[in-house]
Design an enzyme around this catalytic site. Structure first.
Site, PDB file in Angstrom:
ATOM      1  N   GLY A   1      -1.546  -2.982  -4.347  1.00 26.63           N
ATOM      2  CA  GLY A   1      -1.986  -1.753  -4.823  1.00 26.63           C
ATOM      3  C   GLY A   1      -1.124  -1.036  -5.834  1.00 26.63           C
ATOM      4  O   GLY A   1      -1.319  -0.325  -6.531  1.00 26.63           O
ATOM      5  N   THR A   2       0.126  -1.411  -5.449  1.00 27.78           N
ATOM      6  CA  THR A   2       1.274  -0.783  -6.286  1.00 27.78           C
ATOM      7  C   THR A   2       1.104  -1.073  -7.641  1.00 27.78           C
ATOM      8  O   THR A   2       1.204  -0.309  -8.653  1.00 27.78           O
ATOM      9  CB  THR A   2       2.523  -1.140  -5.672  1.00 27.78           C
ATOM     10  OG1 THR A   2       2.761  -0.617  -4.259  1.00 27.78           O
ATOM     11  CG2 THR A   2       3.937  -0.963  -6.761  1.00 27.78           C
TER      12      THR A   2
ATOM     13  N   SER B   1      -6.621  -1.863  -2.377  1.00 29.92           N
ATOM     14  CA  SER B   1      -5.680  -2.630  -2.049  1.00 29.92           C
ATOM     15  C   SER B   1      -6.297  -3.586  -0.757  1.00 29.92           C
ATOM     16  O   SER B   1      -6.879  -3.001   0.125  1.00 29.92           O
ATOM     17  CB  SER B   1      -4.590  -2.417  -1.601  1.00 29.92           C
ATOM     18  OG  SER B   1      -3.466  -3.242  -1.065  1.00 29.92           O
TER      19      SER B   1
ATOM     20  N   HIS C   1      -4.798  -5.552   1.765  1.00 28.61           N
ATOM     21  CA  HIS C   1      -4.103  -5.390   3.066  1.00 28.61           C
ATOM     22  C   HIS C   1      -4.580  -4.171   3.925  1.00 28.61           C
ATOM     23  O   HIS C   1      -4.170  -3.939   4.868  1.00 28.61           O
ATOM     24  CB  HIS C   1      -2.675  -5.618   2.911  1.00 28.61           C
ATOM     25  CG  HIS C   1      -2.010  -4.298   2.725  1.00 28.61           C
ATOM     26  ND1 HIS C   1      -1.324  -3.494   3.713  1.00 28.61           N
ATOM     27  CD2 HIS C   1      -1.082  -3.913   1.650  1.00 28.61           C
ATOM     28  CE1 HIS C   1      -0.534  -2.748   3.236  1.00 28.61           C
ATOM     29  NE2 HIS C   1      -0.468  -2.867   1.863  1.00 28.61           N
TER      30      HIS C   1
ATOM     31  N   CYS D   1       9.698   6.214   4.785  1.00 31.15           N
ATOM     32  CA  CYS D   1       9.046   5.420   3.944  1.00 31.15           C
ATOM     33  C   CYS D   1       9.713   4.588   2.744  1.00 31.15           C
ATOM     34  O   CYS D   1       9.022   3.640   2.012  1.00 31.15           O
ATOM     35  CB  CYS D   1       7.847   6.174   3.282  1.00 31.15           C
ATOM     36  SG  CYS D   1       8.535   7.605   2.202  1.00 31.15           S
TER      37      CYS D   1
END
Lengths: 409, 409
Positions: free
Chosen positions: A87-88, A217, A219, A344
Site C-alpha cells: 500500500g505504501t 492493500s 494485508h 508508529c
C-alpha cells in the site's frame, strides 16, 4: 529495547491469544494461504509476460485479480488497476507519479493533516522538486470540512489526496462531498484517496465517489503482505517512479508476485462474500470492546468519532497517565496483541501525528492504543481482552508517577 | 496474442514438463514454501517494529534473514542489508538513491551496456534531473575491459554499476579488476554491482570484491517472489526513493514481507548447504544441454562465453531463421518452458539489448532462447529437452521463408 525482546520471547503461553494489530500487519487465514499454494510450484509459477504455459497461467492470475478489484470498487471498462508490492508503494505512485506527470499544469498539492505517512512523506519530498504542499486541517474527530478544502484548492492545484477512512482513528470522511468541493474549485484537479482502511469495511464505488486514483492493500483485508493496488481512472496521467523491465503493466516494473496476488484475490472474495454480515459483526464487537473499556477503566479518551461515522473495525482510546508502548508490552504478556499511537515509526517514540492533529496533547497521544476488529474475532475474544485490559492498565498506573492516587473503596 | 493464449491453455499434458525460465520467474520448492507457512498465521505474523509477541517474532525473521545474507556475501559488521520487494527495487534504490544522495559530489554515472533494465532505466531517468549516463561497451562475449572502464571514470563520476553475472548470457565479469579500475580513476566513486544472477552460482565476497553496493533477489535462487536485497557498505550514503512509515529499516518503508523473508532465508540455506556440489551439478547439465543442442541442430550461435567464465546455470543460443517467441510457444506445447531474448518487455517484440551489445544482428537476437539450469534439474530433464528441441526447431524452420532448404540425405 533488548530487555523487552527477552521479556516477550520468554513469556509463557497466555490462556488465550487475541490479535488486534491488523492496522500494522495482517493475519492470513488458512483458506487464503491455501489459495496461494499452487502458484509456488504447481501452476502459474512462471512470468506473466512470457508465452510458456506456467507464464500464461500466471497471467490469468494477474488479470482475474485485476478484474475482481475493478469489480468490487465499481471501476469502469477503460479504467486500470496497477499492482505494486505494498500500500505504501501504491500511495507513493499516486502522489509522486501524478505530480511528476502533471507538473506543467501546476505545482500545488493539497492533502489532509491526518494522511498516512506514505502520502505525507512523498508529498513533502516533492517540495525539493519545486512542488508546494498545503495541509487541510481536521476537526476534533478527524473530519475535513468541504468548505475549507474548497477554499484551499486553486488553479495551481494539480492533486488533492484525502483518505476514505483514517488508519488510526477510523474517521469515515464524507468523501463524495470532498471530491465535489475540490472539483468545484478546480475541475482539472486529480483526486486521490487512500482507501486502504476502507476496503472490506465500507462500500467503495469509484464512479459515485468521483475519485481519479484510489489505493488498496492486501494485508489490510486478511490477504498476504506483498500486494498493493492503485486504481487509475481512464485518462489520468501518471509517471512511473520505479524503472525496469515491464511485465504486464506499465506503471510498476518487475515480475508480479503471483502467489500473493492469488491470495489477495481469495481475500477479496472472502471479504465480500458476506459483506453486510461481516461489517455488522465487526461493528457489534467494536462497540462491545469500546463500551466495555469505558465501563471498566477510568480516565479513558476515545480518539475519533463514534457510531456510524467510525470504521466498523476501529477502536482507539487513550489511557491517561501511562505510556501506550508499555501497555502494548503488558498486554502482549497477557496474549492481547495491540499497538500504540506512540510507536508508529521504527521504535522511535514519537506521538502519532493523527492524534496531535485532532487536538490530543502529547501525553494523551502517548497513552493511545489501537485495536482493530476482524470478522474472525469472536465474542469470547472481546471478553478475554476486557478481562485483561483493566488489570494491565491498573498495574501500569500503579507504577506511574503522574497517575492520581486512587481512593481505597 | 489471444490465439496463443487459447493454444497454450488448451494443450494436452505433455509426457514431461521441464521448467527452464528461472531468469524470469523462479519455481519455489516445497521445503521453501514449508518454511514460509508458520509466518502467515501461527507466529511472526505481526509487524516487526511493534512490541507485541507476533511483532517480535517477525523482527527475529527479518534480523536472522539479514544476518544470513550478510554472512553468505561476507559483509562486515557495520555494513547493512536493506530488504525491498524485488531485485528491480533493489537496483532502483542503488542507482537513484546513490545519485540523489551524492549529487553535490558530481553528476556522472557509468554503467555497462548490458546491464539489466532495472539499472539502465533508472540511470537514464536521472538524466532529467541533470545527471549524465555513460555506457561502457562490452566485447563479443559480454566482457568489460578494465582499461576502458578506467578511462571513462573521472572526478565527476559518482557511481559505477556493472553486473557480476549477466542475466541473459551468463558472462561472469572480472569484477574485482573492474572495481580496481574504477577506484584507481576516482577513489571516491561508489561501486554498485547487480549480483542477482550471481548468488548461488559463484562465490560472492563483498570485501574481496571491494564493492559498495550489491543487489540480490530471492526468486532467482528458488526463494519466493517479493524479496529483493541491497547490501550497503558502512558509510555509503543513500537517499530513500519510496517514502512512508518506517519499520525496521530506514531505506525502504512499509511492513516487511515476513513470510517471504522466511522463504528467502530457507532458499539461501539450501543454495549454500552443498554449494560446490550444486554448482558442479548445474555446470554439468549446462554443458550437456549446450553440447547436445550443438550436436543435434545446425545453424546455432552460442550467445556469451563458454566454460568457466560463463555462469554454471546459463545456456543461451540463437536458432537462426526462426523467431524465439514462436519457439517458446512450440517448446511449451512439448512441456519445455523457456523464454526468448526477443520478448523481455511486456510482450513487445524487441530484440534483447544485451544481444545487440555483443554484436548480434537483429535476426540473430530474435532467434535466441534462454535456458536456466537449476540444481533441481535431473539428467532426464536435459535428455527430454534434447529430444524435443531438434523437432521443434525443424518444424518452425520448415515454415520459415528465410530458412535454407535442407538437402535430402
Amino acid at each position: 529495547m533488548s530487555h523487552v525482546r527477552e521479556l516477550l520471547s520468554k513469556h509463557g503461553k497466555p490462556p488465550r491469544e487475541v490479535y488486534f494489530d491488523h492496522e500494522n500487519s495482517g493475519w492470513v487465514p488458512p483458506e487464503v494461504v491455501e489459495a496461494m499454494l499452487p502458484f509456488f510450484n504447481i501452476r502459474g509459477y512462471g512470468h506473466p509476460a512470457i508465452t510458456n504455459l506456467p507464464g500464461w497461467e500466471a497471467y490469468e492470475v494477474v488479470e482475474t485479480t485485476r478484474e475482481l478489484v475493478m469489480k468490487v470498487i465499481s471501476a469502469r471498462q477503460g479504467d486500470d488497476v496497477v499492482f505494486t508490492h505494498s500500500g505504501t508503494e501504491a500511495n507513493n505512485l499516486a502522489i509522486m507519479g501524478t505530480a511528476l506527470a502533471n507538473k506543467k499544469r501546476g505545482t500545488k498539492i493539497v492533502i489532509s493533516s491526518i494522511e498516512h505517512p506514505s502520502v505525507i512523506y512523498p508529498a513533502q519530498e516533492l517540495e525539493e522538486l519545486g512542488f508546494r504542499v498545503v495541509m487541510v486541517p481536521v476537526d476534533g474527530e478527524g473530519f475535513i470540512d468541504p468548505e475549507i478544502l474548497n477554499a484551499m484548492v486553486d488553479k495551481e492545484t494539480i492533486l488533492v489526496s484525502t483518505q476514505m477512512v483514517n488508519h488510526e482513528i477510523g474517521t469515515i470522511q464524507e468523501l463524495r462531498e470532498l471530491v465535489k468541493a475540490a472539483k468545484d474549485a478546480n475541475p482539472e484537479v486529480i483526486f486521490h484517496t487512500d482507501a486502504i482502511d476502507a476496503l472490506g469495511r465500507i462500500p467503495i464505488d469509484v464512479s459515485k465517489l468521483g475519485v481519479d486514483l484510489l489505493s488498496l492493500s492486501s494485508h489490510k483485508i486478511h490477504g498476504p503482505k506483498g500486494v498493493g493496488a492503485l486504481y487509475v481512472r481512464e485518462g489520468v496521467k501518471l509517471k512511473p517512479i520505479i524503472h525496469g523491465a515491464l511485465s504486464t503493466q506499465k506503471l510498476w516494473p518487475g515480475v508480479e508476485n503471483v502467489p500473493a496476488l492469488a491470495g489477495f484475490r481469495k481475500a477479496i472474495e472472502l471479504a465480500f462474500e458476506n459483506f453486510e454480515a461481516n461489517v455488522a459483526h465487526m461493528r457489534q464487537l467494536r462497540d462491545k470492546l469500546l463500551n466495555g473499556i469505558l465501563e471498566r477503566v477510568d480516565d479513558v479518551l476515545v480518539n475519533g468519532p463514534i457510531g456510524d461515522r467510525r470504521a466498523p473495525d476501529n477502536v482507539n482510546v487513550s489511557f491517561l497517565y501511562i505510556e501506550g508502548e508499555s501497555l502494548t508490552v503488558e498486554l502482549s504478556l497477557r496474549g492481547v496483541y495491540v499497538s500504540s499511537g506512540s510507536a508508529c515509526t521504527s521504535r522511535i517514540l514519537e506521538p502519532s501525528h493523527v492524534l496531535l492533529a485532532i487536538g490530543r496533547k502529547h501525553e494523551e497521544a502517548h497513552g493511545s492504543i489501537m485495536f482493530r476488529i476482524s470478522r474472525y474475532h469472536k465474542e469470547e475474544d472481546i471478553d478475554y481482552a476486557l478481562s485483561q485490559i483493566p488489570e494491565a492498565v491498573e498495574r501500569l498506573r500503579a507504577l506511574s508517577p503522574i497517575a492520581p492516587k486512587r481512593k481505597a473503596q
